[in-house]
Design a protein around this motif. Structure first.
Motif, PDB file in Angstrom:
ATOM      1  N   ASN A 132      14.227  14.333  27.048  1.00 12.44           N
ATOM      2  CA  ASN A 132      13.446  15.054  28.054  1.00 12.44           C
ATOM      3  C   ASN A 132      14.198  15.240  29.364  1.00 12.44           C
ATOM      4  O   ASN A 132      13.744  15.965  30.248  1.00 12.44           O
ATOM      5  CB  ASN A 132      12.119  14.337  28.311  1.00 12.44           C
ATOM      6  N   HIS A 133      15.354  14.599  29.523  1.00 14.86           N
ATOM      7  CA  HIS A 133      16.166  14.783  30.718  1.00 14.86           C
ATOM      8  C   HIS A 133      17.270  15.814  30.518  1.00 14.86           C
ATOM      9  O   HIS A 133      17.771  16.373  31.484  1.00 14.86           O
ATOM     10  CB  HIS A 133      16.812  13.460  31.125  1.00 14.86           C
ATOM     11  N   GLN A 134      17.623  16.066  29.268  1.00 15.66           N
ATOM     12  CA  GLN A 134      18.759  16.928  29.014  1.00 15.66           C
ATOM     13  C   GLN A 134      18.505  18.378  29.432  1.00 15.66           C
ATOM     14  O   GLN A 134      19.444  19.117  29.694  1.00 15.66           O
ATOM     15  CB  GLN A 134      19.129  16.878  27.526  1.00 15.66           C
ATOM     16  N   LYS A 135      17.250  18.769  29.511  1.00 19.65           N
ATOM     17  CA  LYS A 135      16.959  20.157  29.890  1.00 19.65           C
ATOM     18  C   LYS A 135      17.308  20.445  31.343  1.00 19.65           C
ATOM     19  O   LYS A 135      17.383  21.600  31.748  1.00 19.65           O
ATOM     20  CB  LYS A 135      15.485  20.461  29.633  1.00 19.65           C
ATOM     21  N   TYR A 136      17.509  19.389  32.156  1.00 17.31           N
ATOM     22  CA  TYR A 136      17.855  19.619  33.557  1.00 17.31           C
ATOM     23  C   TYR A 136      19.360  19.844  33.765  1.00 17.31           C
ATOM     24  O   TYR A 136      19.780  20.215  34.851  1.00 17.31           O
ATOM     25  CB  TYR A 136      17.450  18.414  34.418  1.00 17.31           C
ATOM     26  N   VAL A 137      20.148  19.601  32.745  1.00 15.62           N
ATOM     27  CA  VAL A 137      21.591  19.577  32.937  1.00 15.62           C
ATOM     28  C   VAL A 137      22.129  20.925  33.384  1.00 15.62           C
ATOM     29  O   VAL A 137      23.020  21.016  34.221  1.00 15.62           O
ATOM     30  CB  VAL A 137      22.288  19.132  31.634  1.00 15.62           C
ATOM     31  N   LYS A 138      21.597  22.022  32.840  1.00 17.44           N
ATOM     32  CA  LYS A 138      22.144  23.348  33.119  1.00 17.44           C
ATOM     33  C   LYS A 138      21.629  23.926  34.434  1.00 17.44           C
ATOM     34  O   LYS A 138      21.956  25.059  34.786  1.00 17.44           O
ATOM     35  CB  LYS A 138      21.806  24.295  31.963  1.00 17.44           C
ATOM     36  N   TRP A 139      20.815  23.152  35.150  1.00 15.71           N
ATOM     37  CA  TRP A 139      20.305  23.603  36.435  1.00 15.71           C
ATOM     38  C   TRP A 139      20.980  22.834  37.564  1.00 15.71           C
ATOM     39  O   TRP A 139      21.317  21.668  37.412  1.00 15.71           O
ATOM     40  CB  TRP A 139      18.781  23.379  36.523  1.00 15.71           C
ATOM     41  N   ASP A 140      21.157  23.515  38.693  1.00 17.28           N
ATOM     42  CA  ASP A 140      21.665  22.851  39.885  1.00 17.28           C
ATOM     43  C   ASP A 140      20.897  23.360  41.095  1.00 17.28           C
ATOM     44  O   ASP A 140      19.989  24.206  40.975  1.00 17.28           O
ATOM     45  CB  ASP A 140      23.167  23.065  40.059  1.00 17.28           C
ATOM     46  N   GLY A 141      21.240  22.857  42.290  1.00 14.91           N
ATOM     47  CA  GLY A 141      20.499  23.235  43.496  1.00 14.91           C
ATOM     48  C   GLY A 141      20.523  24.723  43.768  1.00 14.91           C
ATOM     49  O   GLY A 141      19.493  25.336  44.116  1.00 14.91           O
ATOM     50  N   ASP A 142      21.671  25.364  43.605  1.00 16.60           N
ATOM     51  CA  ASP A 142      21.776  26.802  43.867  1.00 16.60           C
ATOM     52  C   ASP A 142      20.881  27.610  42.935  1.00 16.60           C
ATOM     53  O   ASP A 142      20.247  28.585  43.345  1.00 16.60           O
ATOM     54  CB  ASP A 142      23.231  27.257  43.707  1.00 16.60           C
ATOM     55  N   ARG A 143      20.816  27.191  41.673  1.00 15.90           N
ATOM     56  CA  ARG A 143      20.009  27.948  40.721  1.00 15.90           C
ATOM     57  C   ARG A 143      18.514  27.779  41.009  1.00 15.90           C
ATOM     58  O   ARG A 143      17.743  28.738  40.894  1.00 15.90           O
ATOM     59  CB  ARG A 143      20.328  27.491  39.294  1.00 15.90           C
ATOM     60  N   PHE A 144      18.121  26.554  41.389  1.00 11.79           N
ATOM     61  CA  PHE A 144      16.711  26.354  41.748  1.00 11.79           C
ATOM     62  C   PHE A 144      16.333  27.192  42.975  1.00 11.79           C
ATOM     63  O   PHE A 144      15.242  27.782  43.028  1.00 11.79           O
ATOM     64  CB  PHE A 144      16.448  24.869  42.023  1.00 11.79           C
ATOM     65  N   GLN A 145      17.221  27.253  43.969  1.00 11.45           N
ATOM     66  CA  GLN A 145      16.936  28.038  45.172  1.00 11.45           C
ATOM     67  C   GLN A 145      16.869  29.530  44.864  1.00 11.45           C
ATOM     68  O   GLN A 145      16.033  30.260  45.430  1.00 11.45           O
ATOM     69  CB  GLN A 145      17.996  27.747  46.233  1.00 11.45           C
ATOM     70  N   LYS A 146      17.745  30.003  43.979  1.00 13.37           N
ATOM     71  CA  LYS A 146      17.719  31.412  43.593  1.00 13.37           C
ATOM     72  C   LYS A 146      16.406  31.758  42.901  1.00 13.37           C
ATOM     73  O   LYS A 146      15.797  32.812  43.166  1.00 13.37           O
ATOM     74  CB  LYS A 146      18.901  31.698  42.667  1.00 13.37           C
ATOM     75  N   TRP A 147      15.949  30.867  42.021  1.00 13.85           N
ATOM     76  CA  TRP A 147      14.658  31.114  41.353  1.00 13.85           C
ATOM     77  C   TRP A 147      13.522  31.117  42.374  1.00 13.85           C
ATOM     78  O   TRP A 147      12.625  31.961  42.324  1.00 13.85           O
ATOM     79  CB  TRP A 147      14.420  30.017  40.316  1.00 13.85           C
ATOM     80  N   ALA A 148      13.549  30.162  43.319  1.00 10.35           N
ATOM     81  CA  ALA A 148      12.466  30.070  44.309  1.00 10.35           C
ATOM     82  C   ALA A 148      12.391  31.330  45.163  1.00 10.35           C
ATOM     83  O   ALA A 148      11.293  31.802  45.498  1.00 10.35           O
ATOM     84  CB  ALA A 148      12.687  28.833  45.193  1.00 10.35           C
ATOM     85  N   ARG A 149      13.530  31.934  45.539  1.00 14.16           N
ATOM     86  CA  ARG A 149      13.519  33.182  46.321  1.00 14.16           C
ATOM     87  C   ARG A 149      12.844  34.304  45.548  1.00 14.16           C
ATOM     88  O   ARG A 149      12.185  35.175  46.143  1.00 14.16           O
ATOM     89  CB  ARG A 149      14.956  33.582  46.673  1.00 14.16           C
ATOM     90  N   SER A 150      12.995  34.296  44.217  1.00 12.62           N
ATOM     91  CA  SER A 150      12.372  35.351  43.402  1.00 12.62           C
ATOM     92  C   SER A 150      10.847  35.213  43.384  1.00 12.62           C
ATOM     93  O   SER A 150      10.136  36.198  43.117  1.00 12.62           O
ATOM     94  CB  SER A 150      12.916  35.317  41.977  1.00 12.62           C
TER      95      SER A 150
END
Length: 520
Positions: A402-420
């Protein structure tokens, strides 16, 4: 899930030393067990068809199980009469080999089982030590290298401060030829102790079967009549060079007579000759030492023909070959696997399989690598981290599913999604990422927030984030979930700013500080 740690006989080390032709007595001393344990272990291993060649890749636990499960009933051997043996040895032309053959013939005539020659010799040495009987020690070529630090130190001058620095002198000697190696070091620590051995083997061009050190903590943790514990890094060096460590017995100078004598000779011949010279660096000192060392080894014997160098020409053919690569010094540490499936070593964090959480592991650090072991089996390998403290080295396969799904995400990607989604969602995500000491600690909250988009729609998520930000500047994930579940967020978009009641107007309304305290 790993089991409970249990002490066990070091069968792997016993098999390794036996493959080198080391005597059972010496194996017992090196492996901190009795001679009987060594004999029984080798016998059980032979019954199971286990030898160093096919057992070196097995874990300590697996090898132990195989040997113990293959145990058979013991055999009773006939103990020789060593008083008779010792008496007969005083006669001209009588050897232990001849007495062993006679002992075997007597056992066969009586229907008894004789000991093999290695055990026969071992028991005789035990008899000699126990009864204080004298025995002539004849050194075999290529069998032993003795090592020690000289008692006398040499001074060099620090060119930056002008201070005098004391230099320790390491001496290694081959007893058969008396051929020696000498080098100066700024300290007697583990790193220099290891480096001195590596340089000695390189100088000799080969390795002896047995290594005899003094009882320094850098080499031997404990050495008594009942227990011998070798420093783990030192034992690892011995395994790399396929040699056996047999420490000199405490308060038994006869065990190290050759090296003690060589140390005294070195102090006289080399160090005394350099006493009137000034050295401005360790390199300059060692160059002078090696020049004198060459003269020392080539100096003719006084009481017999030849020199140490000429005798060494005969001995070097009996040395074991050097390994392809020299030993790389390693540091061993013990650590506990934390709940985040990482171990912390020197303020850096390295992952290992999550199944080992809360278990103690051994960590081996070299200049470039970090290896993690559990019960002698390697469970993780990482490049060593340098620079910024508190950094993480994480391997995806070590994570729970259940932790492995976070591996391909980082801070920049989370911020890019949040702007959308919208500016309010971006503020919340940015709060999650910056409120933690390490950015990665906020990834779980960000991922949970992202999943709420599918359940409540992007518009609903943006409205919930807007509402949460009116309550506190750093909203928690839980507060946003509560707002979404209440379904009241649909009405908030129609509320005008004029209708909003300031929280300070009524005493019973909780302010931002109250909610900030609950944001864990």
């Amino acid at each position: 899930m790993p089991g409970i740690d249990l002490p066990m006989v070091n069968y792997k080390e016993i098999l390794r030393l036996n493959s080198l032709g080391i005597k059972n007595t010496q194996i017992a001393s090196s492996c901190n067990c009795s001679r009987t344990t060594v004999i029984n272990a080798l016998k059980r291993a032979e019954e199971c068809n286990l030898y160093w060649e096919n057992a070196r890749n097995l874990s300590d636990e697996e090898l132990s199980k195989r040997i113990i499960s293959g145990n058979k009933s013991s055999v009773t051997y006939q103990m020789p009469d060593y008083e008779y043996v010792h008496h007969e040895l005083s006669k001209k032309g009588v050897t232990l080999g001849l007495l062993w053959l006679e002992y075997c013939d007597q056992c066969r005539e009586s229907g008894l089982i004789p000991y093999k020659h290695t055990q026969f010799y071992k028991y005789y040495r035990d008899f000699v030590h126990k009864t204080k009987a004298t025995m002539h020690l004849e050194h075999k070529p290529g069998e032993i290298m003795e090592v020690d630090w000289a008692g006398q130190k040499v001074s060099i001058t620090d060119t930056d401060t002008g201070e005098t620095v004391k230099v320790s002198i390491f001496v290694s000697v081959l007893p058969y030829s008396g051929y020696a190696y000498v080098e100066g070091f700024l300290s007697q620590n583990q790193e220099n102790w290891t480096k001195a051995h590596v340089n000695s083997y390189r100088y000799f061009g080969g390795v002896t079967k047995i290594l005899v050190p003094d009882n320094l903590k850098t080499g031997v943790i404990k050495n008594s009549n009942h227990e011998t514990i070798i420093n783990r890094s030192y034992l690892e060096l011995a395994e790399h060079y396929e040699t056996a460590i047999i420490p000199a017995r405490p308060y038994s100078p006869k065990d190290k007579a050759t090296v003690e004598k060589s140390v005294n000779i070195v102090s006289t011949w080399i160090l005394a000759a350099l006493r009137n010279q000034d050295f401005l660096s360790l390199r300059e000192l060692n160059e002078a030492i090696h020049e004198k060392l060459d003269d020392f080894n080539k100096k003719e014997f006084q009481k017999r023909e030849g020199s140490r160098a000429s005798c060494f020409e005969e001995e070097k053919e009996y040395l074991l070959p050097l390994p392809e690569k020299p030993y790389e010094a390693a540091i061993w540490k013990t650590a506990t696997v934390q709940y985040n499936y990482h171990v912390t070593v020197e303020n850096r964090n390295y992952s290992c399989p999550y199944e080992f959480i809360r278990h103690k592991v051994d960590v081996r650090l070299t200049g470039n690598m970090v290896e993690i072991f559990y019960k002698g089996k390697r469970i993780a390998t990482h490049p060593r981290i340098y620079g910024i403290k508190s950094r993480y080295s994480t391997i995806e396969e070590h994570m729970p599913p259940n932790h492995q799904k976070y591996v391909k995400w980082d801070g920049d990607r989370f911020q890019k999604w949040a702007r959308s989604i919208g500016p309010e969602t971006y503020k919340v995500v940015n709060s999650f990422l910056t409120s933690c000491r390490v950015e990665e600690q906020g990834y779980k909250s960000c991922m949970t927030l992202l999943n709420l988009e599918d359940k409540y729609s992007p518009k609903g998520l943006e409205e919930a984030c807007k509402r949460a930000l009116t309550i506190t500047e750093r909203p928690s994930l839980k507060s946003i979930q509560v707002i979404l579940r209440s379904k009241k967020n649909k009405l908030l978009i129609d509320e005008s700013e004029d209708d909003a009641v300031p929280s300070s107007q009524y005493a019973f309304i909780r302010g931002p500080d109250y909610y900030r305290e609950g944001d864990d």
